[in-house]
Design a protein around this motif. Sequence first.
Motif, PDB file in Angstrom:
ATOM      1  N   LEU A 126      55.271  75.440  39.625  1.00 36.88           N
ATOM      2  CA  LEU A 126      54.276  75.266  40.691  1.00 36.88           C
ATOM      3  C   LEU A 126      52.912  74.802  40.185  1.00 36.88           C
ATOM      4  N   ALA A 127      52.795  74.553  38.881  1.00 35.92           N
ATOM      5  CA  ALA A 127      51.470  74.250  38.311  1.00 35.92           C
ATOM      6  C   ALA A 127      51.164  72.755  38.360  1.00 35.92           C
ATOM      7  N   ASP A 128      49.910  72.416  38.039  1.00 38.21           N
ATOM      8  CA  ASP A 128      49.505  71.011  37.920  1.00 38.21           C
ATOM      9  C   ASP A 128      49.671  70.519  36.485  1.00 38.21           C
ATOM     10  N   GLU A 129      49.313  71.397  35.558  1.00 37.94           N
ATOM     11  CA  GLU A 129      49.262  71.011  34.136  1.00 37.94           C
ATOM     12  C   GLU A 129      49.957  72.056  33.288  1.00 37.94           C
ATOM     13  N   LEU A 130      50.477  71.620  32.140  1.00 40.62           N
ATOM     14  CA  LEU A 130      51.011  72.562  31.157  1.00 40.62           C
ATOM     15  C   LEU A 130      50.130  72.509  29.919  1.00 40.62           C
ATOM     16  N   LEU A 131      49.730  73.673  29.434  1.00 41.31           N
ATOM     17  CA  LEU A 131      49.012  73.744  28.160  1.00 41.31           C
ATOM     18  C   LEU A 131      50.032  74.274  27.148  1.00 41.31           C
ATOM     19  N   VAL A 132      50.303  73.458  26.133  1.00 40.56           N
ATOM     20  CA  VAL A 132      51.374  73.786  25.191  1.00 40.56           C
ATOM     21  C   VAL A 132      50.785  74.041  23.803  1.00 40.56           C
ATOM     22  N   PHE A 133      51.084  75.203  23.234  1.00 42.75           N
ATOM     23  CA  PHE A 133      50.649  75.501  21.864  1.00 42.75           C
ATOM     24  C   PHE A 133      51.608  76.523  21.255  1.00 42.75           C
ATOM     25  N   ASN A 134      51.244  77.116  20.140  1.00 43.83           N
ATOM     26  CA  ASN A 134      52.156  78.037  19.456  1.00 43.83           C
ATOM     27  C   ASN A 134      51.538  79.414  19.296  1.00 43.83           C
ATOM     28  N   VAL A 135      52.402  80.432  19.134  1.00 42.05           N
ATOM     29  CA  VAL A 135      51.886  81.716  18.664  1.00 42.05           C
ATOM     30  C   VAL A 135      51.580  81.534  17.175  1.00 42.05           C
ATOM     31  N   PRO A 136      50.676  82.352  16.631  1.00 43.05           N
ATOM     32  CA  PRO A 136      50.254  82.085  15.242  1.00 43.05           C
ATOM     33  C   PRO A 136      51.268  82.542  14.199  1.00 43.05           C
ATOM     34  N   ASN A 137      52.469  81.939  14.241  1.00 45.05           N
ATOM     35  CA  ASN A 137      53.462  82.357  13.241  1.00 45.05           C
ATOM     36  C   ASN A 137      54.171  81.194  12.565  1.00 45.05           C
ATOM     37  N   LEU A 138      53.530  80.016  12.566  1.00 46.37           N
ATOM     38  CA  LEU A 138      54.156  78.878  11.875  1.00 46.37           C
ATOM     39  C   LEU A 138      53.999  79.049  10.370  1.00 46.37           C
ATOM     40  N   SER A 139      54.996  78.605   9.627  1.00 46.81           N
ATOM     41  CA  SER A 139      54.913  78.627   8.155  1.00 46.81           C
ATOM     42  C   SER A 139      54.186  77.373   7.687  1.00 46.81           C
ATOM     43  N   PRO A 140      53.656  77.408   6.448  1.00 49.29           N
ATOM     44  CA  PRO A 140      52.924  76.238   5.957  1.00 49.29           C
ATOM     45  C   PRO A 140      53.758  74.957   6.011  1.00 49.29           C
TER      46      PRO A 140
END
Length: 485
Positions: free
Chosen positions: A190-204
């Motif tokens: 039902l939204a207009d926009e999606l904000l896409v990011f990550n939780v802070p658990n990516l490896s180097p």
Amino acid sequence: MTTKNGDLRDGRLVYFEGKKVEDFSSIRVFADTLKVIQRYYELQEEEPEVFTYEEGGKRYSRTFFTPKNANDLAMKRKAYARIASVSYGMLGRTPDFINAGVAILENYAENLGVGEYTNFAENIKNWAKMVKEEDLFVSHALQNPQVDRSKTMNQLLKEGHEFAGVWVKESYRDGIVVQGAKMVNTLAPLADELLVFNVPNLSPEDNKFGLAFSVPLATKGVKVMTRKSSAKYDYSVADYPLSNRFDELDAFLIFEDVFIPWERVFVFGSAKKSNQFFEKSGLFMHTAHQDEVRGVVKLEFVTALAKRIAISLGLTDFLRVQEMLGKLTRNLELVRGTLHFAEVSGHEEFGVFTPNMQSLLAVRDSLPEMYDEVLSAIQEFSAGSIVGVPDVRDFAGENADSLENALSSPLLSAKERTILLNLAWDVTGESFGQRQRAYEHLHGGNTMWIKVEHWQHEDLSFGEKMLKDALNVARTAFDEEVKGK
Ligand SMILES: Cc1cc2nc3c(=O)[nH]c(=O)nc-3n(C[C@H](O)[C@H](O)[C@H](O)COP(=O)(O)OP(=O)(O)OC[C@H]3O[C@@H](n4cnc5c(N)ncnc54)[C@H](O)[C@@H]3O)c2cc1C
């Protein structure tokens, strides 16, 4: 703008019950939930002094206001609480959630820096301006699918899991092409926009996944698959007073060769910057304020329900019931107070008055336990009668008179008993209630992580000063005792 005017036919690809949705208005759960979200816009018209503010001769939603002091935070709290009360706190990701963060992005933007191909700080400032000007409904997706948590994202990609997270497939002078999936995105359809990011658990080594961007729902390659609805429209709202009004549609998102122009990219090609994004952009602190206000509203609703059931079933003379109710109201008072303390003990950061995160996280961490305590009390008070409620249609059938007689008491009519117990079952037993419980436990991340972080950041200097004194006195006594021997 689609959410505000209610016409979702902008070309978005949403799937419901295995089919592509062609006519959103014909699907009742979409129409019903959309109406609840639209109250966010209607309230601005109805009570502009509470729900809007003036800036440069124009009025904006109060939720976009950049707080400068504790009083500003308190005014925002009142608006968040009123918006949450429309659904008794059952809708968690209404527009004000991301707006609370959008309100401060301009101040924190420089933390995002400049990349080789684009200026991330400028991009997020411009995006925040557009969201505010157009009062867009932004939904957010950060959690990657639970493909195999023992492996890094890069390992999974190498093994051929193209949908284990969202990653950069190609990059060009004018933008990037992304591929992948996000696991849960509440209210995305039902939204207009999606904000896409990550939780802070990516490896180097996960730099390909190191991303943050925004994309309109109606973008080629973005696919939204709605979970099965918990509404039960074969029955009346009197049978399912919450399920049939507030199903907050969660969705699985797929990105198939989606082109994102550079101006919509906020982090690119860096696992480290991706891990820092939520906090360094300022989003985390301010969305947490809205989030905890909403949580406390919901706790207040279920606590009132527990009390009403205890009174209506004639249980309040029992000391155990009184003690349980006292525990629930004590809990409520504690989180209300901590929320207030989060505002008055806030601090200035990048020109923004920021609530005290330790207090907000204390509320977030406590709410799931407190919510569970209320649900247990509701179930204990209503006991077997919670499932002994006939279909509302039976009250118009051949047994209507017997039911009326059997279910009425001096405290409660048959009708009142029926709807009260239906409410109790909806919130504690039905799939709607179970999803609500899962939401309280997980929407803000696993609470284990909150505890892991919390003790390390708590200011215990007052206690530590006393402890130092106690240890010194004991050390001296120890030395004297030993020397004397
Ligand atoms: C109703 C609902 C609505 C939601 N809405 C949204 C939304 O709108 N947007 C969004 O992005 N997300 C949303 N979420 C997702 C939510 O943020 C996550 O479910 C939550 O953060 C937990 O992450 P996870 O599900 O990936 O579980 P995991 O992190 O995979 O955890 C699963 C289990 O593995 C253990 N575990 C995993 N990793 C580790 C580790 N490194 N060390 C030790 N133990 C570990 C955990 O303790 C846990 O027992 C929603 C979730 C629910 C239930």
